[in-house]
Write a protein that holds these residues in place. Structure first.
Motif, PDB file in Angstrom:
ATOM      1  N   PHE A  21      17.348  10.782  27.689  1.00  0.00           N
ATOM      2  CA  PHE A  21      16.791  10.618  29.037  1.00  0.00           C
ATOM      3  C   PHE A  21      15.367  10.095  28.954  1.00  0.00           C
ATOM      4  O   PHE A  21      14.977   9.186  29.700  1.00  0.00           O
ATOM      5  N   MET A  22      14.582  10.647  28.029  1.00  0.00           N
ATOM      6  CA  MET A  22      13.180  10.266  27.893  1.00  0.00           C
ATOM      7  C   MET A  22      13.032   8.815  27.447  1.00  0.00           C
ATOM      8  O   MET A  22      12.221   8.067  28.005  1.00  0.00           O
ATOM      9  N   VAL A  23      13.806   8.409  26.451  1.00  0.00           N
ATOM     10  CA  VAL A  23      13.716   7.040  25.951  1.00  0.00           C
ATOM     11  C   VAL A  23      14.180   6.057  27.021  1.00  0.00           C
ATOM     12  O   VAL A  23      13.557   5.013  27.251  1.00  0.00           O
ATOM     13  N   SER A  24      15.282   6.383  27.696  1.00  0.00           N
ATOM     14  CA  SER A  24      15.787   5.515  28.753  1.00  0.00           C
ATOM     15  C   SER A  24      14.809   5.453  29.924  1.00  0.00           C
ATOM     16  O   SER A  24      14.544   4.381  30.485  1.00  0.00           O
ATOM     17  N   LEU A  25      14.239   6.601  30.279  1.00  0.00           N
ATOM     18  CA  LEU A  25      13.246   6.658  31.352  1.00  0.00           C
ATOM     19  C   LEU A  25      12.037   5.798  31.016  1.00  0.00           C
ATOM     20  O   LEU A  25      11.531   5.039  31.854  1.00  0.00           O
ATOM     21  N   ASP A  26      11.586   5.883  29.769  1.00  0.00           N
ATOM     22  CA  ASP A  26      10.367   5.175  29.378  1.00  0.00           C
ATOM     23  C   ASP A  26      10.529   3.664  29.452  1.00  0.00           C
ATOM     24  O   ASP A  26       9.563   2.944  29.695  1.00  0.00           O
ATOM     25  N   LEU A  27      11.752   3.176  29.245  1.00  0.00           N
ATOM     26  CA  LEU A  27      11.998   1.745  29.331  1.00  0.00           C
ATOM     27  C   LEU A  27      11.891   1.236  30.763  1.00  0.00           C
ATOM     28  O   LEU A  27      11.631   0.057  30.992  1.00  0.00           O
ATOM     29  N   ALA A  28      12.109   2.135  31.733  1.00  0.00           N
ATOM     30  CA  ALA A  28      12.138   1.714  33.138  1.00  0.00           C
ATOM     31  C   ALA A  28      10.904   2.134  33.921  1.00  0.00           C
ATOM     32  O   ALA A  28      10.485   1.443  34.850  1.00  0.00           O
ATOM     33  N   VAL A  29      10.310   3.273  33.546  1.00  0.00           N
ATOM     34  CA  VAL A  29       9.284   3.882  34.393  1.00  0.00           C
ATOM     35  C   VAL A  29       8.002   3.062  34.442  1.00  0.00           C
ATOM     36  O   VAL A  29       7.256   3.116  35.422  1.00  0.00           O
TER      37      VAL A  29
END
Length: 487
Positions: A21-29
């Motif tokens: 979740f964190m890695v995926s979030l960081d790519l978008a946030v």
């Protein structure tokens, strides 16, 4: 085989889910916060792209090395090291006072992600080797991957508008703390899975340095002409480093990052070429549309994040459609159809104007692009591992993620430079929109090129498409992840 005597599967699953979740979030946030980051730290148009380049290049360039390091030195050890670096870089990035500080922090984040992402997924595959528990575990992993990407832009907008742009970095720190606690209590310290081989660190450094110089040379063409000594010398140095990488991969006595003979497989070559071009176009599209919504339409970060939510959800919907169609249509058919839909949506985006609206200029193209790109995701993964030996499936999967990240950086460098040339020194909404529109139109051309490569390179036959979800369930040998970069 790694010995595991004290593992707690539930805590391991929770730790891996939060990591993904964190890695995926960081790519978008980060995307929605870019205009505020530029204002807060004084980035110019070309410099702002390095907030994305720095992460994409280190993540994509070192991902294969991270997977091999996890096998060589132990998955838990590499996971913890990656988490510590990712968390520290996030904290320092949020505290940045200069553009260089923010770029350096993003690069360090990418290095940390390249270590923790493959280690986390390898631990998941090892903890849940078969049966219904494995199905549930990878279902949770897939759901958190999609959720991080889908809600990243919304969370980024809310944090930027109601807290500060610094919180798009700070938000990772509590998640890192949670994973460290879960990992310490729930993940066993097993023996390395592949203690004999030594990772090819030199190859990873050469590849990352070469790609960084290549992007740097392209981005600087807004100040130095293509035929200038500065540009030519930079590009020549980049080519030399990449040539050295190929030489090292062919001659190293260590475990190479990727066996070059793997590219003789038409499925691997075609899927990675498609992935690189599609990743280039999609990353640039998110970048341009985030700036367009805020600079031209005058929306705040929270509203901009909400406007991007339909695109992210459409990607999820397209992935679901791919599952339904995947047992009747070949991967090539889905790649062609999904690619053409994506290109059509990008071309529609390319018609934006400074006096546009959310419904006509953002929502419609977003839905078309999202569904089209979602249709491509599973077939790309299925294609990239077709005909690959079981012991190289993990490498092929990691290579796919690397090509997407590297394509993202190269595409943003090229399309961002073209947009900046079109805009010139003007900062009016009309001039900026003209630049964004050009970049989006060129992105459509990249996706059309990807489709043409797929038609030319990929074999016409083959079984119906397996999805990314199916591959995880069926192949227990893969130890390199299909990370959020795969979105």
């Amino acid at each position: 085989m790694t010995e595991r005597t004290d593992a707690r599967p539930g805590l391991t699953l929770a730790a891996v889910a939060v990591v993904q979740f964190m890695v995926s979030l960081d790519l978008a946030v980060v995307n929605v916060a870019l205009p505020r980051v530029a204002d807060g730290l004084g980035f110019d148009a070309a410099g702002l792209t390095w907030v994305i380049h720095a992460y994409a290049l280190t993540f994509g360039g070192l991902l294969l090395l991270g997977g091999k390091a996890a096998d060589r030195y132990g998955r838990k050890r590499v996971l913890l090291a990656g988490l510590a670096l990712f968390g520290a870089a996030s904290l320092l990035g949020g505290l940045a006072q200069e553009p260089g500080h923010r770029v350096a922090a993003r690069a360090a984040q990418g290095i940390g992600a390249a270590a923790l992402a493959p280690a986390a997924l390898a631990l998941l595959a090892e903890t849940f080797p078969a049966g219904r528990a494995r199905v549930r575990a990878f279902g949770v992993w897939s759901a958190t991957n999609a959720a991080g990407g889908a809600f990243g832009v919304l969370i980024g907008g809310i944090l930027t508008e109601y807290a500060s742009w610094r919180w798009v970095m700070f938000v990772n720190v509590p998640m890192v703390a949670v994973v460290l606690l879960l990992a310490r209590r729930g993940i066993a310290s097993g023996r390395p899975a592949a203690p004999a081989g030594r990772p090819d660190v030199l190859g990873g450094v050469l590849a990352t340095a070469g790609m960084t110089l290549l992007v740097f040379g392209v981005v600087r063409t807004d100040r130095h002409a293509w035929t200038s000594a500065a540009t030519l010398s930079t590009l020549a140095a980049a080519v030399a480093l990449l040539a050295a990488f190929l030489y090292v991969e062919r001659t190293t006595t260590r475990e190479p990052l990727v066996r070059l003979g793997l590219f003789a497989n038409r499925f691997v070559a075609g899927a990675n070429a498609f992935n690189l071009l599609a990743g280039a176009a999609m990353t640039a599209a998110f970048y341009f549309m985030s700036l367009y919504v805020q600079h031209a339409l005058g929306k705040g970060p929270a509203a901009a994040g909400l406007m991007f939510l339909p695109l992210s959800l459409a990607v999820v919907a397209g992935s679901v459609f791919a599952v339904k169609l995947g047992y009747r249509l070949t991967p090539l058919t889905l790649l062609i159809g999904g690619g053409l839909l994506t290109a059509a949506g990008l071309a529609w985006f390319g018609q934006i104007d400074a006096g546009g609206s959310f419904t006509g200029d953002v929502l419609g193209p977003s839905l078309v692009i999202g569904v089209g790109f979602g249709l491509c995701l599973g077939p790309i993964v299925a294609t990239a591992t077709t005909g690959v030996a079981p012991h190289e499936t993990g490498t092929a999967s990691g290579l796919l993620n690397s090509s997407r990240q590297i394509g993202a950086s190269l595409g943003l460098a090229a399309l961002g430079t073209a947009a900046n040339h079109r805009t010139g020194r003007s900062t009016t909404p009309e001039a900026l929109t003209d630049g964004y529109a050009l970049g989006l139109t060129l992105g459509a051309g990249l996706v059309v090129s990807a489709v043409l490569i797929a038609v030319a390179v990929l074999p016409r036959g083959g079984a119906p498409a397996r999805t990314e979800h199916d591959d995880h369930h069926e192949d227990s040998s893969s130890t390199t992840p299909l990370t959020a970069g795969g979105r």
